[in-house]
Scaffold this motif. Sequence first.
Motif, PDB file in Angstrom:
ATOM      1  N   ASN A 338      53.786  -1.643  34.780  1.00 31.68           N
ATOM      2  CA  ASN A 338      53.712  -2.460  33.588  1.00 31.68           C
ATOM      3  C   ASN A 338      53.266  -3.734  33.994  1.00 31.68           C
ATOM      4  OD1 ASN A 338      54.321  -0.156  32.027  1.00 31.68           O
ATOM      5  ND2 ASN A 338      56.369  -0.919  31.317  1.00 31.68           N
ATOM      6  N   LYS A 339      52.238  -3.752  34.636  1.00 29.95           N
ATOM      7  CA  LYS A 339      51.704  -5.367  35.002  1.00 29.95           C
ATOM      8  C   LYS A 339      52.867  -6.285  35.269  1.00 29.95           C
ATOM      9  CE  LYS A 339      47.693  -4.560  32.153  1.00 29.95           C
ATOM     10  NZ  LYS A 339      46.801  -5.156  31.021  1.00 29.95           N
ATOM     11  N   THR A 340      54.006  -5.919  36.071  1.00 31.34           N
ATOM     12  CA  THR A 340      54.742  -6.846  36.620  1.00 31.34           C
ATOM     13  C   THR A 340      55.683  -7.459  35.732  1.00 31.34           C
ATOM     14  OG1 THR A 340      53.276  -7.095  38.565  1.00 31.34           O
ATOM     15  CG2 THR A 340      55.140  -8.483  38.541  1.00 31.34           C
ATOM     16  N   LYS A 341      55.350  -8.266  34.998  1.00 27.93           N
ATOM     17  CA  LYS A 341      56.023  -9.050  34.094  1.00 27.93           C
ATOM     18  C   LYS A 341      56.808  -8.396  32.755  1.00 27.93           C
ATOM     19  CE  LYS A 341      55.920 -12.520  36.961  1.00 27.93           C
ATOM     20  NZ  LYS A 341      56.995 -13.024  37.625  1.00 27.93           N
ATOM     21  N   THR A 342      56.126  -7.200  32.458  1.00 28.31           N
ATOM     22  CA  THR A 342      56.505  -6.734  31.205  1.00 28.31           C
ATOM     23  C   THR A 342      57.613  -5.810  31.523  1.00 28.31           C
ATOM     24  OG1 THR A 342      54.093  -6.583  30.448  1.00 28.31           O
ATOM     25  CG2 THR A 342      55.859  -5.096  29.465  1.00 28.31           C
ATOM     26  N   PRO A 343      58.774  -5.930  31.024  1.00 28.91           N
ATOM     27  CA  PRO A 343      60.151  -5.097  31.312  1.00 28.91           C
ATOM     28  C   PRO A 343      59.884  -3.463  30.933  1.00 28.91           C
ATOM     29  CG  PRO A 343      60.582  -6.343  29.269  1.00 28.91           C
ATOM     30  CD  PRO A 343      59.259  -7.017  29.861  1.00 28.91           C
ATOM     31  N   CYS A 344      60.563  -2.761  31.547  1.00 30.09           N
ATOM     32  CA  CYS A 344      60.683  -1.218  31.003  1.00 30.09           C
ATOM     33  C   CYS A 344      61.587  -1.308  30.074  1.00 30.09           C
ATOM     34  CB  CYS A 344      60.988  -0.348  32.081  1.00 30.09           C
ATOM     35  SG  CYS A 344      59.429  -0.577  33.497  1.00 30.09           S
ATOM     36  N   VAL A 345      61.073  -0.637  29.024  1.00 35.57           N
ATOM     37  CA  VAL A 345      62.076  -0.301  27.721  1.00 35.57           C
ATOM     38  C   VAL A 345      62.293   0.832  27.340  1.00 35.57           C
ATOM     39  CG1 VAL A 345      62.460  -1.037  25.410  1.00 35.57           C
ATOM     40  CG2 VAL A 345      61.359  -2.593  26.869  1.00 35.57           C
ATOM     41  N   GLU A 346      63.559   1.188  27.177  1.00 37.95           N
ATOM     42  CA  GLU A 346      63.673   2.888  26.606  1.00 37.95           C
ATOM     43  C   GLU A 346      62.742   3.182  25.691  1.00 37.95           C
ATOM     44  OE1 GLU A 346      67.244   5.184  24.270  1.00 37.95           O
ATOM     45  OE2 GLU A 346      67.080   3.041  24.371  1.00 37.95           O
ATOM     46  N   GLY A 347      62.192   4.585  25.743  1.00 39.78           N
ATOM     47  CA  GLY A 347      61.475   4.914  24.582  1.00 39.78           C
ATOM     48  C   GLY A 347      59.857   4.460  24.551  1.00 39.78           C
ATOM     49  N   GLU A 348      59.648   3.355  25.531  1.00 37.74           N
ATOM     50  CA  GLU A 348      58.410   2.762  25.638  1.00 37.74           C
ATOM     51  C   GLU A 348      57.438   3.274  26.866  1.00 37.74           C
ATOM     52  OE1 GLU A 348      57.905  -1.103  25.002  1.00 37.74           O
ATOM     53  OE2 GLU A 348      59.201  -0.919  23.071  1.00 37.74           O
ATOM     54  N   PRO A 349      56.510   4.225  26.724  1.00 34.38           N
ATOM     55  CA  PRO A 349      55.722   4.435  28.129  1.00 34.38           C
ATOM     56  C   PRO A 349      55.604   3.621  29.052  1.00 34.38           C
ATOM     57  CG  PRO A 349      54.581   5.369  26.082  1.00 34.38           C
ATOM     58  CD  PRO A 349      55.479   4.254  25.496  1.00 34.38           C
ATOM     59  N   THR A 350      56.038   3.866  30.334  1.00 36.40           N
ATOM     60  CA  THR A 350      55.849   3.036  31.416  1.00 36.40           C
ATOM     61  C   THR A 350      54.771   3.649  32.358  1.00 36.40           C
ATOM     62  OG1 THR A 350      58.099   2.119  31.555  1.00 36.40           O
ATOM     63  CG2 THR A 350      56.889   2.096  33.588  1.00 36.40           C
ATOM     64  N   GLU A 351      53.757   2.692  32.629  1.00 34.13           N
ATOM     65  CA  GLU A 351      52.577   3.281  33.502  1.00 34.13           C
ATOM     66  C   GLU A 351      52.533   2.521  35.011  1.00 34.13           C
ATOM     67  OE1 GLU A 351      47.949   4.107  33.001  1.00 34.13           O
ATOM     68  OE2 GLU A 351      49.087   3.053  31.378  1.00 34.13           O
ATOM     69  N   ILE A 352      52.197   3.497  36.082  1.00 29.06           N
ATOM     70  CA  ILE A 352      52.043   2.885  37.218  1.00 29.06           C
ATOM     71  C   ILE A 352      50.497   2.441  37.340  1.00 29.06           C
ATOM     72  CG2 ILE A 352      51.905   5.052  38.473  1.00 29.06           C
ATOM     73  CD1 ILE A 352      52.699   4.061  40.860  1.00 29.06           C
ATOM     74  N   ARG A 353      50.309   1.205  38.242  1.00 27.36           N
ATOM     75  CA  ARG A 353      48.807   0.953  38.400  1.00 27.36           C
ATOM     76  C   ARG A 353      48.644   0.833  39.831  1.00 27.36           C
ATOM     77  NH1 ARG A 353      46.130  -4.040  39.137  1.00 27.36           N
ATOM     78  NH2 ARG A 353      48.137  -4.953  38.807  1.00 27.36           N
ATOM     79  N   VAL A 354      47.896   1.389  40.436  1.00 24.77           N
ATOM     80  CA  VAL A 354      47.811   1.381  41.888  1.00 24.77           C
ATOM     81  C   VAL A 354      46.330   1.281  42.544  1.00 24.77           C
ATOM     82  CG1 VAL A 354      47.901   3.905  42.146  1.00 24.77           C
ATOM     83  CG2 VAL A 354      48.601   2.856  44.077  1.00 24.77           C
ATOM     84  N   CYS A 355      46.109   0.703  43.480  1.00 26.87           N
ATOM     85  CA  CYS A 355      44.978   0.540  44.219  1.00 26.87           C
ATOM     86  C   CYS A 355      45.176   0.528  45.864  1.00 26.87           C
ATOM     87  CB  CYS A 355      44.034  -0.679  44.034  1.00 26.87           C
ATOM     88  SG  CYS A 355      42.764  -0.704  44.932  1.00 26.87           S
ATOM     89  N   MET A 356      44.704   1.904  46.363  1.00 29.19           N
ATOM     90  CA  MET A 356      44.729   2.146  47.759  1.00 29.19           C
ATOM     91  C   MET A 356      43.275   2.187  48.455  1.00 29.19           C
ATOM     92  SD  MET A 356      48.153   4.659  48.162  1.00 29.19           S
ATOM     93  CE  MET A 356      47.567   5.820  47.321  1.00 29.19           C
ATOM     94  N   ARG A 357      43.221   1.616  49.469  1.00 31.00           N
ATOM     95  CA  ARG A 357      41.981   1.744  50.104  1.00 31.00           C
ATOM     96  C   ARG A 357      41.842   2.989  51.345  1.00 31.00           C
ATOM     97  NH1 ARG A 357      38.926  -3.234  53.319  1.00 31.00           N
ATOM     98  NH2 ARG A 357      37.026  -2.034  54.175  1.00 31.00           N
ATOM     99  N   ASP A 358      40.840   3.458  51.253  1.00 35.42           N
ATOM    100  CA  ASP A 358      40.567   4.799  52.429  1.00 35.42           C
ATOM    101  C   ASP A 358      40.039   4.107  53.437  1.00 35.42           C
ATOM    102  OD1 ASP A 358      39.964   6.894  53.767  1.00 35.42           O
ATOM    103  OD2 ASP A 358      39.342   7.870  52.013  1.00 35.42           O
ATOM    104  N   THR A 359      40.886   3.858  54.633  1.00 40.68           N
ATOM    105  CA  THR A 359      40.470   3.336  55.871  1.00 40.68           C
ATOM    106  C   THR A 359      39.867   4.028  56.839  1.00 40.68           C
ATOM    107  OG1 THR A 359      42.738   3.935  56.993  1.00 40.68           O
ATOM    108  CG2 THR A 359      42.640   1.913  55.768  1.00 40.68           C
ATOM    109  N   ARG A 360      39.566   5.480  56.409  1.00 39.15           N
ATOM    110  CA  ARG A 360      38.837   6.545  57.444  1.00 39.15           C
ATOM    111  C   ARG A 360      37.421   6.216  57.167  1.00 39.15           C
ATOM    112  NH1 ARG A 360      40.761  11.614  54.547  1.00 39.15           N
ATOM    113  NH2 ARG A 360      40.394  10.603  52.786  1.00 39.15           N
TER     114      ARG A 360
END
Length: 822
Positions: A338-360
């Motif tokens: 939820n973009k860090t500063k937005t609190p997680c609230v009951e009943g409201e969708p919480t979404e993960i945002r992720v970025c990973m680098r392929d080192t191979r």
Amino acid sequence: PAPALWGRERDGGPISKLQWFAEASPSKKTPSPMRFGRNRERSRLHTYSESPMRAAASPATPRTPRGTSPRPRSIRTDSPRVPVRRSPRCDSPHSPKGASGIALNNADLKSIRPIARENPNLEFLYLRENNFSDFDPWQPLEQLKVLDLSLNGITSCDFLWDYIDGQRVSRLPNLHHLYLTGNALVSMRYFNYLPYLQTLTLSSNAITSFEGLQHCDNLRVLSLHHNDIETLKYFPRLPSLNTLNLIGNPVSRHPFYRILVLALCPPDISKIDSKDVTDEERAEADKIVGKLRYAILEGFLPLRSSSDWEADAELFFLTSQNRTTATEALQLLAIDINKTKTPCVEGEPTEIRVCMRDTRERELGHTRVFQSEYMVPMEFRVKGDADKVSLVTNVNDWAPIEMTKDQDGEHFSVTLYVTPGVCLYKYVVDDEDIIDEPTTEYEGAVYTVIEIPDAPKHDSDDGDNLDSVLHIRWLRSDFIKRWVVIENENSSVYTPTIDDIGKCLRVEILSYLEGEYKNQVYHLSNPVEPGFPTVHATLQGKAVEGGDLVLSATYTGGTESASMIRWYRQGVTGRTPLSTDDPRLYRVQNTDIGERIVVVYTPRRDDGLLGDDVEAISDIIAPLPPTATKPRVVTEAVEGSPLVVEFDYQGGFPGKHRYEWRRWDDRFQAYLPEEGLHDKCIVPRGSDVGHPIELVITPVSSSGARGKPITLQTPDIVACPPTVTNVRFSGLCEEGNTLKLLFSYAGGEEGSHTITWEGKSSQRRPAEYKLTLADVGNTVKATILPCRSDGTTGTPVEVETPIIAAGRPRVDVSIVGDTKEN
């Protein structure tokens, strides 16, 4: 940059970036000075507060430096039989009066086996300042409660456990108090699942971490002073902890050390480093919750100069994972909920945002693609001659990503695994921005904009590629287990429920490469907040007369308490309140036909906060066809008593229903209609006794519509007691007349009744009474005792005439004598 772990390096190397305590932290420890001789002073390691024995009972000896064997002594005891000094009394508060115990302090012992063999039921054992490098009693000491092995050279506590058939079994199952001060222990892995342990002193050892200490739920005193613990990572859950001592460890020099420790301890802790915990400290510790608290448990220590510990903890999680995944196939670059500063609230969708680098290598990365339903591999590639090429994008929070040169020597590329969404990016080639079309402006800068699509669905039969996957799972914090997996939640979006309120969420991405688990990255939320009281309400059931309308409501917004539910009938003139026994159910009445039913739900949280009213409205209530149900006899089925029948009616407003009564006829052996009787009431006759009476009901609505007839059979008619009614006299009550009794009988087959007369005349018979002159001016009484054919009698009935009147004057004239002359 990653926040450096403060404190000196263990090998005595350079001080880290935080140098505010460097002068007080020498690069190498030196043994404390000891004095030798019979009357030497006690060292700093030998304190009464940590030892259950008094000084006089245990003279001190020089302490052996860590990591070395105990210093050889001039007196050795090689005999397996050691003279035992039994303590006549024990000065320890942990050794009850009359308990069995042995004190062999400073006795040059190397083995405890002979003593254990001869004393298997010991309850306390004091073996300070001996030559033990290990404690091996060879057999379980099941009654031992107090064990003091301080100031020996013990390097391992494997003596606590034994393995039988692959199962770990405690050798000291009732151990309550364990003293190991001044030994050479480097780990606490031995001290787990000790349910009865109350005191554990491990001071002046070489312990570097809390790792291993767990499941000691009754531990009240934990002393670890003068060890080498630098952070609070792996700090255990000790629900009964009352006293903690960490003085002399590097971590204890942190300026907020007491506050940080207090935040991880149970509420009932009273002393830290022999100092009482103050209310001010507790108030400050209560502010350390959620993500910050878990960061401390992962080894984070906030900087003294920083005012935003939350932001520092966020950076700590990212940089520590970035560093640990640098050598993995996928390196974490950014992760957020939820973009860090937005609190997680009951009943409201919480979404993960992720970025990973392929080192191979690029070719390998194209061959062995990580499959995921929620993350997409995106390759960024440019061609040209340059010394350095970087990618700047919002999926990485704008931190430049250095791109690597491909094997062809012409291209620079990087592959990122990211969650779907809008991606803004630009290339920086030798400090020059390169921007593709289409473009957009963000915070005064121009970027290329693309939409990262949803990940494609993969067939479960897709061969080897599904051996390399990225698996998402969500967990919630738990007081006992720390983290508990939330079942069946494996997408990038999770909606917190009431079970999550006040708890932190943890989302993990687990990497499997060619079927083998490699690593995981994770992120934490702060405690989930209760949502605004909200309810989704619908009405279930048919909107017809007699139907049940059921309120189905889903509440969110913390703990619901005393929400208000109101029912109304909504017509042309407005709303009419309705009453119902069950606030969530309403049974439709015929008065509701042609109108709608409305339920109004006002959600209320347990703190009194009211949500917005929510209405659910039914369709227009329709009438049923005229229907009679549940016919029933409401009076007793007794001869001579009115028989009344009732039934439930549905089908709009009722009209004049039709009733057809049928009596049993012995001649025809059938029920025959009773002509002319169309009431809902009938009086059974004597001929009905022993048979039921049948009734056919045809419901009729006010519009004249007829419904389906129903048939009711009454219970068998029961004969009433022999009874006479309507008892009266026949004839005039005048002198000269004859009186008879007339009456109606009920009560089964009629028998011979008994009639008695009371009067002046003597001219009487049971069936009649002759009025004479003697009765004139008087009354006559008659009493009849009804009788059934079986001899059963009923209640006698008495009747009385009016006053008997004189008859009309008359004479009976006759001539008597001989009709002959003279």
